[in-house]
Design a protein around this motif. Structure first.
Motif, short mmCIF file in Angstrom:
data_model
loop_
_atom_site.label_atom_id
_atom_site.label_comp_id
_atom_site.label_asym_id
_atom_site.label_seq_id
_atom_site.Cartn_x
_atom_site.Cartn_y
_atom_site.Cartn_z
N HIS A 406 0.83 -1.20 0.00
CA HIS A 406 0.00 0.00 0.00
C HIS A 406 0.87 1.26 0.00
O HIS A 406 0.64 2.19 -0.79
CB HIS A 406 -0.90 -0.04 1.24
N LEU A 407 1.87 1.29 0.84
CA LEU A 407 2.73 2.47 0.93
C LEU A 407 3.63 2.61 -0.30
O LEU A 407 4.10 3.72 -0.59
CB LEU A 407 3.59 2.40 2.19
N ARG A 408 3.85 1.55 -1.01
CA ARG A 408 4.64 1.60 -2.24
C ARG A 408 3.76 1.86 -3.47
O ARG A 408 4.23 1.79 -4.61
CB ARG A 408 5.42 0.29 -2.41
N GLY A 409 2.49 2.15 -3.23
CA GLY A 409 1.60 2.47 -4.34
C GLY A 409 1.14 1.27 -5.12
O GLY A 409 0.74 1.40 -6.29
N GLY A 410 1.14 0.08 -4.49
CA GLY A 410 0.85 -1.15 -5.22
C GLY A 410 -0.54 -1.69 -5.07
O GLY A 410 -0.79 -2.83 -5.46
N LEU A 413 -7.41 0.59 -4.29
CA LEU A 413 -8.46 0.32 -3.32
C LEU A 413 -9.83 0.76 -3.82
O LEU A 413 -9.93 1.67 -4.65
CB LEU A 413 -8.15 1.03 -2.01
N PRO A 414 -10.89 0.15 -3.32
CA PRO A 414 -12.24 0.59 -3.66
C PRO A 414 -12.48 2.00 -3.13
O PRO A 414 -11.74 2.48 -2.26
CB PRO A 414 -13.14 -0.42 -2.95
N ASP A 453 -6.37 -15.02 2.66
CA ASP A 453 -6.69 -15.04 1.23
C ASP A 453 -7.14 -13.67 0.74
O ASP A 453 -6.72 -13.21 -0.33
CB ASP A 453 -7.81 -16.06 0.96
N GLU A 454 -8.01 -13.02 1.49
CA GLU A 454 -8.54 -11.72 1.07
C GLU A 454 -7.43 -10.68 0.98
O GLU A 454 -7.39 -9.86 0.04
CB GLU A 454 -9.63 -11.27 2.03
N VAL A 455 -6.51 -10.72 1.94
CA VAL A 455 -5.39 -9.78 1.93
C VAL A 455 -4.50 -10.02 0.71
O VAL A 455 -4.14 -9.08 -0.01
CB VAL A 455 -4.58 -9.92 3.23
N LEU A 456 -4.16 -11.28 0.46
CA LEU A 456 -3.24 -11.58 -0.63
C LEU A 456 -3.91 -11.53 -2.00
O LEU A 456 -3.26 -11.18 -3.00
CB LEU A 456 -2.60 -12.96 -0.40
N ASP A 457 -5.20 -11.87 -2.08
CA ASP A 457 -5.90 -11.75 -3.36
C ASP A 457 -5.93 -10.30 -3.82
O ASP A 457 -5.81 -10.02 -5.03
CB ASP A 457 -7.33 -12.28 -3.23
N GLU A 458 -6.10 -9.39 -2.88
CA GLU A 458 -6.13 -7.98 -3.25
C GLU A 458 -4.79 -7.52 -3.81
O GLU A 458 -4.72 -6.62 -4.65
CB GLU A 458 -6.52 -7.13 -2.04
N VAL A 501 1.49 7.65 -2.61
CA VAL A 501 0.74 6.84 -1.66
C VAL A 501 -0.50 7.61 -1.21
O VAL A 501 -0.69 7.89 -0.05
CB VAL A 501 1.61 6.44 -0.45
N GLU A 502 -1.36 7.94 -2.15
CA GLU A 502 -2.48 8.83 -1.84
C GLU A 502 -3.76 8.09 -1.50
O GLU A 502 -4.67 8.67 -0.93
CB GLU A 502 -2.75 9.75 -3.03
#
Length: 511
Positions: A406-410, A413-414, A453-458, A501-502
């Motif tokens: 997330h912090l690397r902009g990867g 998100l909804p 699974d939910e964390v890694l699928d995202e 990282v906005e």
């Protein structure tokens, strides 16, 4: 980007490792003099062991030592985490014996001001960080009941303390001891106490189901509860694949299997003879928690060294004949020199003020965290280890991977409204299925692998189908996830640690 992590248990240390490898400048604050969190020597009670076997309770890139017993002691787990610190060179970023007094967002919400001090001392040091990770743990603040009569009880020489604050068995030698609770810590500590105390009574407001380490003396419980099949026996928020069959056409088979587990536990632990069969079915109670049977506990109930008072509470502490005692809600008076409480924990962040807590929680005090990680309305903040599960080290580590990506902009998100609605739906479902025992929205048991699974699928980083298929019948091995962090780093290399990282309230670092 400077990142502060508060807490040096499994969650804080794995977050530090993952984020350092991802290119961030990390500082870890820990008020205890050693790493370990609940396994710290400052919090270990006699008899503390893991509930998981050593093969499922570790971080992905460092298994427990081969010479450890199948269920390691608290001291061994702490030593394991010390070796993790050494292996990944985390010593340089640790500030042990350092308490975070407060953490406040800057007025422009572009960072945090952390006030810290040597544990319990002055002076206070204030520093600025760009991002904050809360890894203080949901089991960090013991909840000890406010017993009526405690002042007179204490004046007569009685002591009341949480299980995690009891470290010296010699203090109980020859004493009358009352243990409150029927969860893991209460039953664990009651066993060694019963070896030295004059008498050991355990007061249980409600009985939980206890799982034998080996069902029928042969089948290790890990093949039931620590597999995807075991998890699928309970109905998740949404059903996929074989779960649809188990909760549809195969529902009768599923129910019979769960009922048989309760029956085996009842016979093997002699619960009926002891009058300790819990109210309700195994399936009903296991919706919120299942506790591994403490070795030797029921044997001591049989021989009278431990007396269990089921469906009872302490109505007051008192002085009886000049000695400290406790009265139960049925009128029974028990001598009690020492009252040890394994009565749960407060889920809160002690270094946040009320206004900040209000932005993190709903009206009922539930943490509103997307993926159990991201607060939707507070920028530059994530949580690690706020997903109590059967695989808590692995869950915390994968949450750290999510935060780093997330912090690397990867991560895309909804929209916030959709995330907020998803969290509300999830918390409401958790509250309903556990009858409110969802630890303020942080208890994902038994759906540990669903959460991972939910964390890694995202992130697009989950294991392949074959690897996950093996986990249906074999206990989950955290080593299967050891390549997730390097894969995340390669995938997000374009953004880097200084990338944009906005999303979801996390804004670019002010420069």
């Amino acid at each position: 980007m400077r990142i502060a992590i508060v807490g040096a248990g499994f969650a804080g240390l794995s977050a530090a490792k993952v984020l350092r490898q991802s290119g961030f400048d990390v500082t870890v604050f820990e008020k205890a003099p050693d790493v370990g969190g609940v396994w710290s020597r400052t919090r270990r009670y006699p008899g503390l062991r893991t509930q998981n076997d050593k093969g499922t309770y570790h971080l992905s890139d460092l298994p427990m030592p081969a010479h450890y017993p199948q269920w390691p002691t608290g001291e061994q787990v702490q030593q394991y985490l010390e070796s993790y610190v050494e292996m990944f060179g985390l010593g340089a970023v640790l500030r042990l014996s350092t308490e975070v007094v407060s953490a406040a967002l800057l007025d422009n919400e572009t960072g945090w001001l952390l006030a810290s001090r040597p544990a319990g001392q002055d002076p206070v040091t204030v520093e600025r960080y760009d991002h904050l990770i809360v890894a203080n743990g949901i089991f960090s603040d013991p909840l000890v009941p406010s017993f009526d009569g405690r002042e007179d009880f204490t004046a007569a020489g009685g002591r009341v303390l949480a299980a995690g604050d009891f470290h010296d068995l010699a203090a109980a030698r020859g004493k009358n001891v009352l243990v409150v609770g029927y969860g893991k810590s209460s039953c664990d500590v009651a066993v060694p106490l019963s070896d030295v105390a004059a008498q050991t009574h355990l007061v249980a407001r409600e009985l939980l189901w206890k799982m034998p380490r080996k069902l029928g003396g042969a089948l290790n419980y890990k093949y039931l509860l620590l597999t995807r099949m075991g998890e699928a026996l309970f109905r998740y928020l949404s059903l996929k694949g074989l779960e649809r069959f188990l909760h549809g056409p195969g529902d009768g088979l599923r129910r019979r299997l769960l009922d048989s587990v309760g029956s085996v536990a009842t016979r093997q632990l002699k619960l009926r003879e002891l009058g300790l069969v819990p109210n309700g079915t195994f399936q009903d109670i296991a919706r919120s928690t299942v506790s591994l049977a403490t070795e030797g506990f029921f044997e001591r109930v049989v021989d009278g060294r431990i007396t269990v008072h089921r469906d009872r509470t302490i109505s007051e502490l008192l002085v009886d004949g000049g000695r400290p005692a406790a009265r139960l809600d049925d009128g029974t008076v028990l001598a009690a020199d020492l009252v040890i409480c394994g009565t749960g924990f407060r889920q809160h962040v002690p270094f946040f003020d009320d206004a900040l807590h209000a932005r993190l929680q709903d009206a009922a005090g539930n943490f509103m965290l997307y993926r159990q990680i991201l607060p939707i309305d507070v920028p530059r903040l994530t949580f690690a280890g706020y997903n109590s599960s059967f695989f808590s080290p692995l869950s915390a580590e994968m949450a750290a991977v999510w935060t780093a990506a997330h912090l690397r902009g990867g991560i895309t998100l909804p929209p916030r409204d959709r995330m907020r609605e998803q969290v509300r739906t999830r918390v409401a479902w958790m509250a309903a299925r556990t009858s409110g025992r969802h630890a303020r929205g942080t208890n994902v048991i038994p759906f540990s692998m669903h959460n991972i699974d939910e964390v890694l699928d995202e992130l697009g980083l989950n294991l392949g189908r074959l690897a996950r298929a093996r986990q249906w019948l074999l206990p989950v091995d955290p080593r299967s996830y050891r390549r997730v962090t390097p894969r995340m780093i390669r995938r997000t290399a374009g953004g880097g640690a200084t990338g944009r990282v906005e999303s979801a309230g996390v804004r670019p670092v002010a420069r």
